[in-house]
Design a protein around this motif. Sequence first.
Motif, mmCIF file in Angstrom:
data_model
loop_
_atom_site.group_PDB
_atom_site.id
_atom_site.type_symbol
_atom_site.label_atom_id
_atom_site.label_comp_id
_atom_site.label_asym_id
_atom_site.label_seq_id
_atom_site.Cartn_x
_atom_site.Cartn_y
_atom_site.Cartn_z
ATOM 1 N N MET A 1 33.230 86.517 26.346
ATOM 2 C CA MET A 1 33.175 85.213 26.988
ATOM 3 C C MET A 1 34.594 84.678 27.170
ATOM 4 O O MET A 1 35.456 84.894 26.337
ATOM 5 N N ASN A 2 34.727 83.982 28.215
ATOM 6 C CA ASN A 2 35.997 83.358 28.506
ATOM 7 C C ASN A 2 36.201 82.175 27.562
ATOM 8 O O ASN A 2 35.252 81.453 27.244
ATOM 9 N N LEU A 3 37.405 81.970 27.100
ATOM 10 C CA LEU A 3 37.701 80.870 26.178
ATOM 11 C C LEU A 3 37.418 79.519 26.816
ATOM 12 O O LEU A 3 36.889 78.617 26.170
ATOM 13 N N ARG A 4 37.727 79.402 28.099
ATOM 14 C CA ARG A 4 37.480 78.141 28.809
ATOM 15 C C ARG A 4 35.976 77.842 28.871
ATOM 16 O O ARG A 4 35.551 76.707 28.691
ATOM 17 N N LEU A 5 35.171 78.837 29.097
ATOM 18 C CA LEU A 5 33.720 78.676 29.137
ATOM 19 C C LEU A 5 33.179 78.282 27.767
ATOM 20 O O LEU A 5 32.320 77.411 27.651
ATOM 21 N N LEU A 6 33.695 78.911 26.746
ATOM 22 C CA LEU A 6 33.256 78.610 25.383
ATOM 23 C C LEU A 6 33.618 77.182 24.987
ATOM 24 O O LEU A 6 32.789 76.470 24.402
ATOM 25 N N ILE A 7 34.817 76.754 25.330
ATOM 26 C CA ILE A 7 35.229 75.378 25.030
ATOM 27 C C ILE A 7 34.392 74.379 25.835
ATOM 28 O O ILE A 7 33.963 73.357 25.320
ATOM 29 N N GLY A 8 34.120 74.691 27.080
ATOM 30 C CA GLY A 8 33.286 73.819 27.913
ATOM 31 C C GLY A 8 31.871 73.698 27.384
ATOM 32 O O GLY A 8 31.284 72.620 27.375
#
Length: 47
Positions: A1-8
């Motif tokens: 998973m992309n870090l940006r997606l996980l943070i979002g």
Amino acid sequence: MNLRLLIGLALSTALLLPLAACGKKGSPHQPGPENKITYPRVYPAPE
């Protein structure tokens, strides 16, 4: 998973989770003892 997606996903969960507690607790009822409640009344009042 992309870090940006996980943070979002974590941020949206943290913001929307408190809204899950909102809701109807039960039917509204008038305050006071049952024998003192005068509403709802019939209109016009019977003579």
